[in-house]
Design a protein around this motif. Structure first.
Motif, PDB file in Angstrom:
ATOM      1  N   ILE A 171       0.849  -1.202   0.000  1.00 57.52           N
ATOM      2  CA  ILE A 171       0.000   0.000   0.000  1.00 57.52           C
ATOM      3  C   ILE A 171       0.883   1.250   0.000  1.00 57.52           C
ATOM      4  O   ILE A 171       0.568   2.253  -0.638  1.00 57.52           O
ATOM      5  N   GLY A 172       2.034   1.159   0.677  1.00 54.13           N
ATOM      6  CA  GLY A 172       2.973   2.276   0.691  1.00 54.13           C
ATOM      7  C   GLY A 172       3.504   2.627  -0.701  1.00 54.13           C
ATOM      8  O   GLY A 172       4.007   3.724  -0.914  1.00 54.13           O
ATOM      9  N   ARG A 173       3.425   1.677  -1.610  1.00 55.13           N
ATOM     10  CA  ARG A 173       3.948   1.912  -2.967  1.00 55.13           C
ATOM     11  C   ARG A 173       2.876   2.287  -3.980  1.00 55.13           C
ATOM     12  O   ARG A 173       3.178   2.624  -5.123  1.00 55.13           O
ATOM     13  N   ILE A 174       1.585   2.217  -3.592  1.00 56.28           N
ATOM     14  CA  ILE A 174       0.511   2.504  -4.553  1.00 56.28           C
ATOM     15  C   ILE A 174       0.518   3.985  -4.917  1.00 56.28           C
ATOM     16  O   ILE A 174       0.625   4.849  -4.054  1.00 56.28           O
ATOM     17  N   GLU A 175       0.395   4.261  -6.206  1.00 55.00           N
ATOM     18  CA  GLU A 175       0.254   5.656  -6.651  1.00 55.00           C
ATOM     19  C   GLU A 175      -1.221   6.015  -6.558  1.00 55.00           C
ATOM     20  O   GLU A 175      -1.986   5.763  -7.491  1.00 55.00           O
ATOM     21  N   PHE A 176      -1.590   6.606  -5.408  1.00 50.43           N
ATOM     22  CA  PHE A 176      -3.014   6.824  -5.153  1.00 50.43           C
ATOM     23  C   PHE A 176      -3.645   7.892  -6.054  1.00 50.43           C
ATOM     24  O   PHE A 176      -4.859   7.946  -6.183  1.00 50.43           O
ATOM     25  N   ASN A 177      -2.812   8.724  -6.685  1.00 52.59           N
ATOM     26  CA  ASN A 177      -3.385   9.725  -7.589  1.00 52.59           C
ATOM     27  C   ASN A 177      -3.704   9.140  -8.958  1.00 52.59           C
ATOM     28  O   ASN A 177      -4.309   9.791  -9.798  1.00 52.59           O
ATOM     29  N   PRO A 189      -6.318   2.550 -10.848  1.00 54.92           N
ATOM     30  CA  PRO A 189      -5.676   1.226 -10.776  1.00 54.92           C
ATOM     31  C   PRO A 189      -5.648   0.550 -12.153  1.00 54.92           C
ATOM     32  O   PRO A 189      -6.294   1.013 -13.088  1.00 54.92           O
ATOM     33  N   ASP A 190      -4.912  -0.540 -12.243  1.00 51.33           N
ATOM     34  CA  ASP A 190      -4.885  -1.341 -13.476  1.00 51.33           C
ATOM     35  C   ASP A 190      -6.312  -1.792 -13.791  1.00 51.33           C
ATOM     36  O   ASP A 190      -6.901  -2.581 -13.060  1.00 51.33           O
ATOM     37  N   ARG A 191      -6.852  -1.285 -14.885  1.00 51.61           N
ATOM     38  CA  ARG A 191      -8.261  -1.555 -15.186  1.00 51.61           C
ATOM     39  C   ARG A 191      -8.514  -3.045 -15.427  1.00 51.61           C
ATOM     40  O   ARG A 191      -9.590  -3.552 -15.147  1.00 51.61           O
ATOM     41  N   ASP A 192      -7.526  -3.736 -15.955  1.00 55.09           N
ATOM     42  CA  ASP A 192      -7.719  -5.162 -16.271  1.00 55.09           C
ATOM     43  C   ASP A 192      -7.272  -6.072 -15.136  1.00 55.09           C
ATOM     44  O   ASP A 192      -7.365  -7.286 -15.262  1.00 55.09           O
ATOM     45  N   ALA A 193      -6.789  -5.512 -14.032  1.00 58.35           N
ATOM     46  CA  ALA A 193      -6.322  -6.310 -12.886  1.00 58.35           C
ATOM     47  C   ALA A 193      -5.429  -7.461 -13.360  1.00 58.35           C
ATOM     48  O   ALA A 193      -5.562  -8.605 -12.910  1.00 58.35           O
ATOM     49  N   THR A 194      -4.521  -7.145 -14.280  1.00 53.38           N
ATOM     50  CA  THR A 194      -3.766  -8.197 -14.973  1.00 53.38           C
ATOM     51  C   THR A 194      -2.942  -9.062 -14.026  1.00 53.38           C
ATOM     52  O   THR A 194      -2.997 -10.298 -14.104  1.00 53.38           O
ATOM     53  N   ALA A 195      -2.189  -8.430 -13.129  1.00 52.71           N
ATOM     54  CA  ALA A 195      -1.314  -9.215 -12.248  1.00 52.71           C
ATOM     55  C   ALA A 195      -2.138 -10.115 -11.346  1.00 52.71           C
ATOM     56  O   ALA A 195      -1.812 -11.292 -11.146  1.00 52.71           O
ATOM     57  N   LEU A 196      -3.238  -9.590 -10.829  1.00 55.24           N
ATOM     58  CA  LEU A 196      -4.107 -10.393  -9.963  1.00 55.24           C
ATOM     59  C   LEU A 196      -4.694 -11.564 -10.737  1.00 55.24           C
ATOM     60  O   LEU A 196      -4.672 -12.708 -10.278  1.00 55.24           O
ATOM     61  N   ARG A 197      -5.220 -11.291 -11.932  1.00 57.05           N
ATOM     62  CA  ARG A 197      -5.845 -12.364 -12.719  1.00 57.05           C
ATOM     63  C   ARG A 197      -4.820 -13.417 -13.115  1.00 57.05           C
ATOM     64  O   ARG A 197      -5.117 -14.610 -13.139  1.00 57.05           O
ATOM     65  N   ARG A 198      -3.589 -12.984 -13.391  1.00 57.92           N
ATOM     66  CA  ARG A 198      -2.545 -13.951 -13.742  1.00 57.92           C
ATOM     67  C   ARG A 198      -2.257 -14.856 -12.533  1.00 57.92           C
ATOM     68  O   ARG A 198      -2.141 -16.066 -12.661  1.00 57.92           O
ATOM     69  N   PRO A 231     -15.666   0.939 -15.380  1.00 59.07           N
ATOM     70  CA  PRO A 231     -14.227   1.154 -15.524  1.00 59.07           C
ATOM     71  C   PRO A 231     -13.551   1.238 -14.145  1.00 59.07           C
ATOM     72  O   PRO A 231     -14.096   1.865 -13.243  1.00 59.07           O
ATOM     73  N   TYR A 232     -12.419   0.603 -14.017  1.00 60.49           N
ATOM     74  CA  TYR A 232     -11.643   0.661 -12.758  1.00 60.49           C
ATOM     75  C   TYR A 232     -12.452   0.195 -11.549  1.00 60.49           C
ATOM     76  O   TYR A 232     -12.317   0.731 -10.448  1.00 60.49           O
ATOM     77  N   HIS A 233     -13.329  -0.796 -11.762  1.00 54.68           N
ATOM     78  CA  HIS A 233     -14.216  -1.205 -10.652  1.00 54.68           C
ATOM     79  C   HIS A 233     -13.455  -1.842  -9.502  1.00 54.68           C
ATOM     80  O   HIS A 233     -13.924  -1.829  -8.377  1.00 54.68           O
ATOM     81  N   LEU A 234     -12.275  -2.404  -9.793  1.00 51.97           N
ATOM     82  CA  LEU A 234     -11.559  -3.113  -8.732  1.00 51.97           C
ATOM     83  C   LEU A 234     -10.370  -2.265  -8.287  1.00 51.97           C
ATOM     84  O   LEU A 234      -9.435  -2.037  -9.053  1.00 51.97           O
ATOM     85  N   ASP A 235     -10.416  -1.780  -7.041  1.00 55.26           N
ATOM     86  CA  ASP A 235      -9.413  -0.799  -6.624  1.00 55.26           C
ATOM     87  C   ASP A 235      -8.040  -1.436  -6.389  1.00 55.26           C
ATOM     88  O   ASP A 235      -7.920  -2.656  -6.258  1.00 55.26           O
ATOM     89  N   GLN A 247      -6.806  -5.340  -5.335  1.00 50.40           N
ATOM     90  CA  GLN A 247      -5.992  -6.127  -6.274  1.00 50.40           C
ATOM     91  C   GLN A 247      -4.726  -6.635  -5.592  1.00 50.40           C
ATOM     92  O   GLN A 247      -4.351  -7.805  -5.730  1.00 50.40           O
ATOM     93  N   ALA A 248      -4.084  -5.758  -4.833  1.00 50.23           N
ATOM     94  CA  ALA A 248      -2.848  -6.159  -4.141  1.00 50.23           C
ATOM     95  C   ALA A 248      -3.150  -7.194  -3.061  1.00 50.23           C
ATOM     96  O   ALA A 248      -2.428  -8.192  -2.915  1.00 50.23           O
ATOM     97  N   ALA A 249      -4.239  -6.979  -2.328  1.00 48.30           N
ATOM     98  CA  ALA A 249      -4.583  -7.895  -1.234  1.00 48.30           C
ATOM     99  C   ALA A 249      -4.778  -9.319  -1.762  1.00 48.30           C
ATOM    100  O   ALA A 249      -4.292 -10.290  -1.180  1.00 48.30           O
ATOM    101  N   GLY A 250      -5.472  -9.443  -2.865  1.00 43.85           N
ATOM    102  CA  GLY A 250      -5.727 -10.767  -3.428  1.00 43.85           C
ATOM    103  C   GLY A 250      -4.467 -11.412  -3.965  1.00 43.85           C
ATOM    104  O   GLY A 250      -4.200 -12.601  -3.755  1.00 43.85           O
ATOM    105  N   ARG A 251      -3.671 -10.618  -4.664  1.00 43.62           N
ATOM    106  CA  ARG A 251      -2.434 -11.151  -5.246  1.00 43.62           C
ATOM    107  C   ARG A 251      -1.501 -11.655  -4.142  1.00 43.62           C
ATOM    108  O   ARG A 251      -0.931 -12.741  -4.225  1.00 43.62           O
ATOM    109  N   LEU A 252      -1.382 -10.882  -3.070  1.00 44.04           N
ATOM    110  CA  LEU A 252      -0.477 -11.269  -1.978  1.00 44.04           C
ATOM    111  C   LEU A 252      -1.035 -12.458  -1.196  1.00 44.04           C
ATOM    112  O   LEU A 252      -0.275 -13.298  -0.706  1.00 44.04           O
TER     113      LEU A 252
END
Ligand SMILES: *Cc1c(COP(=O)(O)O)cnc(C)c1O
Length: 363
Positions: A52-58, A61-70, A249-253, A257-262
């Motif tokens: 979360i410390g690394r997220i660019e909050f401005n 998010p990745d609209r396709d949630a690619t890393a999570l889906r992979r 668009p961008y429905h998954l914040d 996405q990070a929480a699921g991937r981790l």
């Protein structure tokens, strides 16, 4: 200040509806919504905090949630193109209804089952046809055949293990439904990790018709992440594309996405938690067998039971007065007079059994 009302009428088909809610009551032992009783691993929490410390909050998010889906796909041996992720499996269900349901289209389901399937169908103006399960709550394949032949639904819903009754569908049954169903067969496996079989195996084995099979999973139960709202489906790429088309668009914040991937780095801990719950489910089942209730065998993290000597609503109240909250199913079609208890920690389950014993004592 006095309360005001906008006073504009909502859609007439919604006017009578009350939504779908379970009471959120403050109690010491909360066993009503089938969450995991265990917190996620501390190491996951630490990894998430760092991420979360690394997220660019401005930035969006990745609209396709690619890393999570992979990552999710890899955990099931499929590519990201066969995975659609959304805010809880309920949004996955809603996306399926928006893409494949709607006015003039029909879906089929078999009661008693998860009330949200019908609720989202109705909110999206999709017609629902239903059949009934047998008395033991198993699917009646003759009934399934009759309902599907008559209604030709675009989607046939199964829930395995079935909420609120607890049983999982054997692989042969899902195969038979695939033979009988003209459209998609959606298997909601919110409790899949507690069960001996998964419809994902039928997809992996590419059994006949399995290209129409859609399997839904969630992080809310086994993954101890109900607060996050993350669910997904595994299906052919055209189904994933259809759901993507109707998602906002961008429905998954980015945090989700990070929480699921981790979380997927911690499969071992998840399996250990599931093993504890399954063991405790056995202890609860044995405890219920000694009491004046009828209880149904469960492949999930909850057990449906019916008090045989006392009124179930009264039993529910008595439990609540002992600060134990279970699900009141007494008015749900097909499970009248029943209560549903979620498997909790060993201490919670002991408290539940003690409270229930007291609640069932003749007054
Ligand atoms: C709890 C549950 C879900 C989970 O919904 P989420 O939106 O993922 O929290 C889905 N399906 C069934 C049958 C459930 O019982």
């Amino acid at each position: 200040m006095s309360a005001r009302r906008a006073g504009v009428p909502v859609r007439s088909d919604l006017a009578e509806r009350s939504g779908y809610h379970s009471p959120q009551v403050d109690v010491e032992v909360r066993l009503n919504t089938n969450e995991s009783p265990f917190a996620p691993p501390d190491s996951w929490r630490a990894e998430l905090a760092e991420e979360i410390g690394r997220i660019e909050f401005n930035r969006y998010p990745d609209r396709d949630a690619t890393a999570l889906r992979r990552t999710v796909g890899a955990s099931h041996g499929v590519g990201a193109d066969q995975v659609f992720c959304a805010n809880g499996s309920n949004e996955v269900l809603q996306s399926l209804f928006l893409a494949y349901g709607g006015p003039g289209r029909r879906v089929a389901l078999f009661e008693p089952t998860y009330a949200l399937h019908r609720h989202i169908a109705e909110v999206t103006n999709t017609d629902v046809v239903h059949g009934w399960r047998q008395r033991d709550f198993r699917l009646d394949l003759d009934e399934v055949e009759a309902v599907l032949a008559e209604s030709e639904p675009v989607i046939t819903f199964l829930c395995s293990p079935n909420n609120p009754t607890g049983g999982a569908e054997p692989a042969e049954v899902v195969r038979r439904v695939l033979d009988l169903a003209p459209g998609l067969v959606v298997v909601d496996e919110a409790y899949g990790q507690f069960a001996p079989t998964s419809a994902l195996d039928l997809r992996a084995e590419r059994v006949e018709g399995s290209e129409r099979l859609v399997v839904i999973r969630t992080f809310s139960k086994t993954w101890s992440m109900a607060a996050c709202r993350l669910g997904y489906l595994v299906a052919e790429a055209d189904v994933v594309q259809a759901c993507t088309m109707v998602a906002l668009p961008y429905h998954l914040d980015a945090v989700t996405q990070a929480a699921g991937r981790l979380a997927l780095r911690h499969q071992d801990e998840m399996h250990r938690r599931v093993a504890v719950v399954v063991e405790e489910r056995g202890r609860l089942t044995a405890g219920l067998a000694d009491l004046p209730v009828e209880a149904w065998p469960s492949d999930a993290n909850f057990i449906l039971f019916r008090p045989t000597r006392r009124d179930a609503s009264q039993v529910w109240q008595d439990l609540l007065s002992q600060s134990v909250l279970v699900r009141d199913c007494t008015t749900w079609p097909g499970v009248e007079g029943c209560l549903r208890v979620t498997v909790g920690t060993p201490e919670e389950n002991t408290r539940f059994l003690d409270a229930l014993r007291r609640a069932l004592e003749p007054a």
